[in-house]
Design a protein around this motif. Structure first.
Motif, PDB file in Angstrom:
ATOM      1  N   LYS A   1      -7.150   8.991  18.489  1.00  0.00           N
ATOM      2  CA  LYS A   1      -7.845  10.160  17.943  1.00  0.00           C
ATOM      3  C   LYS A   1      -7.257  11.442  18.527  1.00  0.00           C
ATOM      4  O   LYS A   1      -7.021  12.424  17.796  1.00  0.00           O
ATOM      5  N   GLU A   2      -7.007  11.448  19.831  1.00  0.00           N
ATOM      6  CA  GLU A   2      -6.411  12.624  20.458  1.00  0.00           C
ATOM      7  C   GLU A   2      -5.011  12.896  19.918  1.00  0.00           C
ATOM      8  O   GLU A   2      -4.628  14.058  19.710  1.00  0.00           O
ATOM      9  N   LEU A   3      -4.254  11.843  19.674  1.00  0.00           N
ATOM     10  CA  LEU A   3      -2.914  12.004  19.110  1.00  0.00           C
ATOM     11  C   LEU A   3      -2.990  12.613  17.709  1.00  0.00           C
ATOM     12  O   LEU A   3      -2.207  13.499  17.357  1.00  0.00           O
ATOM     13  N   ALA A   4      -3.945  12.143  16.903  1.00  0.00           N
ATOM     14  CA  ALA A   4      -4.080  12.648  15.544  1.00  0.00           C
ATOM     15  C   ALA A   4      -4.477  14.125  15.543  1.00  0.00           C
ATOM     16  O   ALA A   4      -3.940  14.924  14.762  1.00  0.00           O
TER      17      ALA A   4
ATOM     18  N   THR B   1       0.844  -1.201   0.000  1.00  0.00           N
ATOM     19  CA  THR B   1       0.000   0.000   0.000  1.00  0.00           C
ATOM     20  C   THR B   1       0.877   1.248   0.000  1.00  0.00           C
ATOM     21  O   THR B   1       2.099   1.161   0.062  1.00  0.00           O
ATOM     22  N   PHE B   2       0.239   2.431  -0.003  1.00  0.00           N
ATOM     23  CA  PHE B   2       1.026   3.648   0.157  1.00  0.00           C
ATOM     24  C   PHE B   2       0.770   4.296   1.510  1.00  0.00           C
ATOM     25  O   PHE B   2       0.774   5.508   1.665  1.00  0.00           O
ATOM     26  N   PHE B   3       0.577   3.420   2.529  1.00  0.00           N
ATOM     27  CA  PHE B   3       0.386   3.876   3.893  1.00  0.00           C
ATOM     28  C   PHE B   3       1.480   3.330   4.812  1.00  0.00           C
ATOM     29  O   PHE B   3       1.972   2.208   4.625  1.00  0.00           O
ATOM     30  N   LEU B   4       1.811   4.130   5.801  1.00  0.00           N
ATOM     31  CA  LEU B   4       2.808   3.746   6.801  1.00  0.00           C
ATOM     32  C   LEU B   4       2.209   3.997   8.181  1.00  0.00           C
ATOM     33  O   LEU B   4       1.669   5.074   8.439  1.00  0.00           O
ATOM     34  N   LEU B   5       2.281   3.001   9.062  1.00  0.00           N
ATOM     35  CA  LEU B   5       1.854   3.185  10.438  1.00  0.00           C
ATOM     36  C   LEU B   5       3.033   3.635  11.283  1.00  0.00           C
ATOM     37  O   LEU B   5       4.167   3.183  11.087  1.00  0.00           O
ATOM     38  N   VAL B   6       2.746   4.530  12.234  1.00  0.00           N
ATOM     39  CA  VAL B   6       3.773   4.983  13.166  1.00  0.00           C
ATOM     40  C   VAL B   6       3.260   4.828  14.589  1.00  0.00           C
ATOM     41  O   VAL B   6       2.067   4.993  14.860  1.00  0.00           O
ATOM     42  N   ASP B   7       4.176   4.471  15.488  1.00  0.00           N
ATOM     43  CA  ASP B   7       3.873   4.366  16.907  1.00  0.00           C
ATOM     44  C   ASP B   7       4.138   5.731  17.543  1.00  0.00           C
ATOM     45  O   ASP B   7       5.256   6.242  17.498  1.00  0.00           O
TER      46      ASP B   7
ATOM     47  N   PRO C   1      -6.086   8.162  12.779  1.00  0.00           N
ATOM     48  CA  PRO C   1      -5.933   7.184  13.868  1.00  0.00           C
ATOM     49  C   PRO C   1      -6.377   5.800  13.413  1.00  0.00           C
ATOM     50  O   PRO C   1      -7.446   5.656  12.820  1.00  0.00           O
ATOM     51  N   VAL C   2      -5.562   4.804  13.674  1.00  0.00           N
ATOM     52  CA  VAL C   2      -5.911   3.439  13.260  1.00  0.00           C
ATOM     53  C   VAL C   2      -7.142   2.944  14.002  1.00  0.00           C
ATOM     54  O   VAL C   2      -7.890   2.109  13.491  1.00  0.00           O
ATOM     55  N   SER C   3      -7.417   3.492  15.180  1.00  0.00           N
ATOM     56  CA  SER C   3      -8.600   3.091  15.953  1.00  0.00           C
ATOM     57  C   SER C   3      -9.894   3.332  15.175  1.00  0.00           C
ATOM     58  O   SER C   3     -10.907   2.679  15.435  1.00  0.00           O
ATOM     59  N   ALA C   4      -9.864   4.252  14.198  1.00  0.00           N
ATOM     60  CA  ALA C   4     -11.060   4.541  13.411  1.00  0.00           C
ATOM     61  C   ALA C   4     -11.468   3.363  12.538  1.00  0.00           C
ATOM     62  O   ALA C   4     -12.598   3.321  12.040  1.00  0.00           O
ATOM     63  N   PHE C   5     -10.585   2.399  12.352  1.00  0.00           N
ATOM     64  CA  PHE C   5     -10.868   1.232  11.517  1.00  0.00           C
ATOM     65  C   PHE C   5     -11.434   0.065  12.333  1.00  0.00           C
ATOM     66  O   PHE C   5     -11.596  -1.029  11.812  1.00  0.00           O
ATOM     67  N   TYR C   6     -11.721   0.295  13.618  1.00  0.00           N
ATOM     68  CA  TYR C   6     -12.300  -0.731  14.479  1.00  0.00           C
ATOM     69  C   TYR C   6     -13.781  -0.433  14.728  1.00  0.00           C
ATOM     70  O   TYR C   6     -14.234   0.702  14.523  1.00  0.00           O
ATOM     71  N   ALA C   7     -14.511  -1.453  15.180  1.00  0.00           N
ATOM     72  CA  ALA C   7     -15.938  -1.274  15.452  1.00  0.00           C
ATOM     73  C   ALA C   7     -16.153  -0.226  16.535  1.00  0.00           C
ATOM     74  O   ALA C   7     -17.048   0.614  16.437  1.00  0.00           O
TER      75      ALA C   7
ATOM     76  N   LEU D   1      -1.241   4.071  17.467  1.00  0.00           N
ATOM     77  CA  LEU D   1      -0.819   4.011  16.068  1.00  0.00           C
ATOM     78  C   LEU D   1      -1.576   5.026  15.211  1.00  0.00           C
ATOM     79  O   LEU D   1      -2.781   5.216  15.365  1.00  0.00           O
ATOM     80  N   LEU D   2      -0.849   5.637  14.295  1.00  0.00           N
ATOM     81  CA  LEU D   2      -1.420   6.574  13.339  1.00  0.00           C
ATOM     82  C   LEU D   2      -1.022   6.145  11.936  1.00  0.00           C
ATOM     83  O   LEU D   2       0.059   5.585  11.729  1.00  0.00           O
TER      84      LEU D   2
END
Length: 390
Positions: free
Chosen positions: A335-338, A319-325, A351-357, A368-369
């Motif tokens: 979300k607050e970090l983003a 993909t053209f995405f990179l996750l960072v800690d 925020p990667v959390s947006a991809f969860y239920a 993770l972002l």
């Protein structure tokens, strides 16, 4: 008063719209939403302009112009060794989004269960709900200090599949984690398929962006899986032209017939000259072959720059995405970090959390972002410079 009872009462504006709006307000560099900030190949633009000038500029066939369906047919054979009939098995759609939506609406019935792999692309669950199905979320194994990437939990997927399961949705190369499938993953999937009767929807929008000399492996490459698989992809990521919304789905004839019933009433047909231009361009170029190398350089450039920041990059296989800690910035939710990075550093992420239920759940927050590196080098360098000042 008009009755406006919602079919999707829990759905709000997407995180992509929200973070892009915040980026505009904050005058931030937008590494959140996944789109390039550069033009497609000039030869492609020329081919589309020529198609507009020469015509036709009227409705395309409902299933897509024959020339583009032939190009898709040849491409799938070359990359996955899977044969789809040009006339009955390949449908050109209004982007991968419409292909995914039409497929889910066509195949999922009220009461059916659909297995999604978390973190999951946000389109899937709302459409399953519209179809009357129930989404069953199965989490990937999150990164650890020793393993800097997500991994697929096939045992958990196997446990989630039962007699009610109608559909398993796969998304590899995976958005947002960047994980790709290996042959051993298809071995595990075949084992599950040998025990249960369910269909597979394989979202492969990033199929041509895979790094380190690896190759994209599709369920359609296995004959046993291909008979129950709907392969969905898009030219948006491949051709740097997200606004054109040209996608496609390939499936066995009996499945394609049902998908086309929805497609013909959802959009009927797709932009004719752009289809013709893409077909002409792909017949005379080898640009797809160089796409992985093109994006690997951008990934490596961003990774190298991030070493001077408090954001620790994870390994991205595709993909053209990179996750960072981002845990060094503090114990906030993703979300607050983003939001913090957008307002304080001037760089927008997702925020990667947006991809969860449940984005507020501890299981969805791993600090993770997601950053998009489909940007000009000057854009990536400017973002790194801002992040280095944190």
């Amino acid at each position: 008063m008009t009755n406006t009872k919602s079919k999707l009462p829990l759905v709000r504006d997407t995180i992509f719209s929200e973070m892009s709006h915040l980026a505009q307000q904050s005058k931030a560099i937008n590494l959140g939403q996944g789109f390039p900030d550069y033009q497609p190949d000039q030869e492609l633009l020329n081919a589309v302009c020529q198609a507009i000038q020469s015509g036709p500029n009227q409705y395309a066939p409902m299933t897509g112009v024959p020339a583009l369906r032939q190009v898709i047919h040849d491409k799938v054979i070359a990359h996955q060794a899977c044969h789809y009939d040009v006339d009955t098995d390949i449908t050109v759609t209004s982007g991968a989004t419409e292909a995914l939506t039409s497929t889910i609406l066509a195949l999922v019935h009220p009461g059916d269960e659909v297995v999604l792999i978390d973190p999951a692309y946000d389109l899937y669950e709302p459409v399953v709900t519209l179809a009357g199905g129930q989404s069953i979320r199965v989490g990937m194994i999150p990164p650890t200090e020793k393993k800097h990437s997500f991994s697929i939990d096939w045992d958990a997927i196997s446990d989630a599949i039962n007699s009610k399961t109608r559909l398993l949705i796969l998304n590899f190369p995976h958005n947002p984690t960047g994980v790709i499938l290996q042959e051993k993953d298809l071995d595990a999937l075949e084992q599950i398929a040998s025990r249960h009767d369910f269909l597979i929807l394989s979202d492969e929008a990033y199929e041509h962006i895979v790094f380190e000399g690896e190759r994209h492996v599709s369920p359609a490459s296995r004959p046993m899986l291909a008979t129950r698989c709907v392969l969905v992809s898009s030219f948006a990521k491949t051709l740097h032209a997200t606004a054109w919304k040209i996608g496609y789905c390939c499936a066995p004839t009996d499945i394609s017939k049902e998908i086309r019933k929805v497609h013909q009433y959802a959009v009927y047909s797709v932009n004719t000259p752009i289809q013709m231009g893409i077909a002409a361009y792909l017949k005379q170029t080898q640009a797809i072959r160089s796409l992985s190398a093109f994006y690997q350089k951008k990934r490596d450039r961003l990774v190298s720059g991030l070493h001077s920041t408090k954001l620790k990059p994870l390994h991205a296989e595709g993909t053209f995405f990179l996750l960072v800690d981002a845990r060094e910035l503090g114990g906030f939710s993703e979300k607050e970090l983003a939001v913090f990075l957008t307002r304080q550093a001037g760089v927008a992420t997702i925020p990667v959390s947006a991809f969860y239920a449940d984005s507020q759940s501890p299981n969805a927050n791993h600090h993770l972002l997601r950053l998009c590196f489909a940007k000009q080098d000057t854009t990536l360098d400017a973002a790194v410079e801002r992040l280095s000042g944190l």
